[in-house]
Design an enzyme around this catalytic site. Sequence first.
Site, PDB file in Angstrom:
ATOM      1  N   GLY A 123       0.643  -1.111   0.027  1.00 50.81           N
ATOM      2  CA  GLY A 123       0.096   0.004  -0.003  1.00 50.81           C
ATOM      3  C   GLY A 123       0.937   1.451   0.088  1.00 50.81           C
ATOM      4  O   GLY A 123       0.152   2.345  -0.092  1.00 50.81           O
TER       5      GLY A 123
ATOM      6  N   SER B  97       1.957  -8.034   9.600  1.00 48.97           N
ATOM      7  CA  SER B  97       2.927  -7.540   9.897  1.00 48.97           C
ATOM      8  C   SER B  97       4.342  -8.285   9.497  1.00 48.97           C
ATOM      9  O   SER B  97       4.158  -9.544   9.598  1.00 48.97           O
ATOM     10  CB  SER B  97       3.070  -6.890  11.273  1.00 48.97           C
ATOM     11  OG  SER B  97       4.422  -6.337  11.318  1.00 48.97           O
TER      12      SER B  97
ATOM     13  N   SER C 196      15.896  -0.876  -0.487  1.00 48.44           N
ATOM     14  CA  SER C 196      16.468  -0.074   0.478  1.00 48.44           C
ATOM     15  C   SER C 196      16.595   1.479  -0.098  1.00 48.44           C
ATOM     16  O   SER C 196      15.845   1.911  -0.863  1.00 48.44           O
ATOM     17  CB  SER C 196      18.034  -0.524   0.601  1.00 48.44           C
ATOM     18  OG  SER C 196      18.687  -0.054   1.828  1.00 48.44           O
TER      19      SER C 196
ATOM     20  N   LYS D   5      19.779   6.321   2.426  1.00 50.38           N
ATOM     21  CA  LYS D   5      20.297   6.766   4.026  1.00 50.38           C
ATOM     22  C   LYS D   5      20.784   5.695   4.663  1.00 50.38           C
ATOM     23  O   LYS D   5      21.068   5.891   5.682  1.00 50.38           O
ATOM     24  CB  LYS D   5      18.681   6.967   4.555  1.00 50.38           C
ATOM     25  CG  LYS D   5      18.291   8.359   4.221  1.00 50.38           C
ATOM     26  CD  LYS D   5      16.832   8.733   4.550  1.00 50.38           C
ATOM     27  CE  LYS D   5      16.457  10.265   4.074  1.00 50.38           C
ATOM     28  NZ  LYS D   5      16.138  10.174   2.674  1.00 50.38           N
TER      29      LYS D   5
ATOM     30  N   GLY E 276       7.023  12.449  -4.981  1.00 52.46           N
ATOM     31  CA  GLY E 276       5.633  12.681  -4.564  1.00 52.46           C
ATOM     32  C   GLY E 276       5.294  11.290  -3.463  1.00 52.46           C
ATOM     33  O   GLY E 276       4.162  10.998  -3.306  1.00 52.46           O
TER      34      GLY E 276
ATOM     35  N   THR F 136      15.059  22.983   5.319  1.00 51.00           N
ATOM     36  CA  THR F 136      15.931  22.594   6.565  1.00 51.00           C
ATOM     37  C   THR F 136      17.275  23.458   6.585  1.00 51.00           C
ATOM     38  O   THR F 136      17.479  23.725   7.513  1.00 51.00           O
ATOM     39  CB  THR F 136      16.265  21.074   6.774  1.00 51.00           C
ATOM     40  OG1 THR F 136      16.793  20.421   5.774  1.00 51.00           O
ATOM     41  CG2 THR F 136      14.871  20.528   7.169  1.00 51.00           C
TER      42      THR F 136
END
Length: 654
Positions: free
Chosen positions: A299, A350, A415, A418, A459, A481
């Site tokens: 989802g 999960s 992945s 980050k 998006g 930021t």
Amino acid sequence: MEQSLAARLLDRIVGAPRLVKQAVELVSDACALTFVACAIPWLYGLPLHALLVHPDQQIFLALYVPIGLVILWYLDFYKMMIRRLDRSFVQRTILAFFGLSLLAAAIFLDRTSPIKALALGVICGGMSIGLIALSRIFARALFDLADPRAAGAVPILIYGAGQAGTALAETLKDDPSYRAVALIDDDPSLRNLRIGGLTVHPVRELDDLRLRHGANQVAIAIPSLGRARRRAIMEQLIDEGFEVLSVPAFADLMAGRLEVSDLRKINVAELLGRDVVDLAESRVHRWFEGRTVLITGAGGTIGAEVARQIARLGVARLILFDAAEPALYEIHQELKDLATGIELVPVLGSVTDPVRLDMVFSERRIDAVFHAAAYKHVPLVEANALAGIRNNVLGTEILAEAAGRARVNRFILISTDKAVRPTNVMGATKRLAELSVGAAQERHKGTIFSLVRFGNVLGSSGSVIPRFEQQIMRGGPVTVTHPEITRYFMTIPEAAQLVITAGLQANGGEVFVLDMGEPIKILDLARRMIRLSGATVKDSTNPDGEIEIHFSGLRPGEKLFEELLIGEDTVETPHPKIFVAHESQMQGAEMATLIGDLTRAVENRALADALRLIEATLPDYTPSEEISDVAEGPRSPRDASAFGPPRIVPGGRD
């Protein structure tokens, strides 16, 4: 009052039945032919007082006018729209000239020499068609001048004076929404030419045209432009404060299928995106035909797009696995409407629930797993560190174990950049998930494990694009930021396509990295998005602007610059945008020990212990002081029964 009367008269003429309009044109043309028939005898000396009584004149009138009208009718002069006098009008005018000239010459042939008859015929035909064409051009000019709709039309510049540009200009003539005022093209051979009633101007005159016509919108109509050149033109126009409109496909333009509603402002995805290959037209689809594919996080942004693309590749069954009920329901309903002949299986669950996963793998023979489920929002995971560790690290380990035991053919972890030298909990957990998948390959030789690492997608939920859009809609300010922060960006369809392609190239244990192009400065992105919205940036150089940009400071664990590689060693693959990175992996025994220790730390809610384990495993990672978790602290026996320890067998084999 006169203008209102003219407008009412114009509306009555435009709204009149087609037969009435044709009758008016027929009478006008008859008058023109009669005038020429009366004027021509002057050329051979007939006195004015004898024009209407002379037998030759009467014969000429009796033949030339009605036969001339028949010629015009046969050439469809009375089927053409006066407001659309295009190339076909010119062609019919030329044919009518020859027809009327030959008609007049034939009538004169009995009364004079052939050469003189031909000369008089050409003069007669030229005068006739000149008056007829002039009457239509005058009528069109009158319509354009008096049309009350023109006052509300938005002036627009068309970038491109080729076929597509002129076709777009013709299309806009029939709609009151836009009014093309000029063509823009840097081709020196076209400069100052008039094409379709519009003058061609060079790019350097854009500002002058904006001031002269009040035109602040530009439609790019050059289908032959390469993506890089097109992007450069769009960026130039946006930086100069123009609103850039997207033009539909060239084939639709030329076929006349364009509606003005198809013109729309470009979005940031079009500005930054790259070409996407249709997987259904490549060799990739052959592997998926008749297979069963499981997508976790189906989802989410990437998971849903992977599901959409795989649904088009001839799979027999698609298992959509997600813990979020609304998101799972939405993608399931969407695919039900789009994907026919595919068994869709929505599974609420999960990845941290081994019993649920074992049931899914045992009930159906699954050929491939795309693992997109993860907690990915840096500030949220930083504030809920234990939940992030449980879901991203332990969940990946549980899922990889279940897939390995079930002898799934391929397992692809999605992945993030980050994970490279992480500075936050989210990145650290994703790096540990990568190491977990690498270790799973050592334990389960029957499954091909691999991972695909890439940067931000335009998006996606939580990315800067939707946040900037919301802030701009509220009138600002837009928050960035740091003025120097940069990120890699990729469109959602391209990212999903490359994930699928890379997963099929794997032989086991590969770390795939995607070519993300050049990094984008977030400040530049914010400025362009403000300009794309039609607003102006308010800053020291433009104090009268509409939307300000505020700098909020780097968030806990946030990097100024993202990286895609831990080392520098990469190898090309058959796909130009996919590379394999050679990076060190953890041994199976080390990973098993780490997973066991992390499991105990998470179950005991010992955040400090969990962070020490991660820091010891990832030397480049230093936890920030902002890390917390609402569940930190020892659990009571009652809480323990609610959780239940996850069943993880890190070192187990088939």
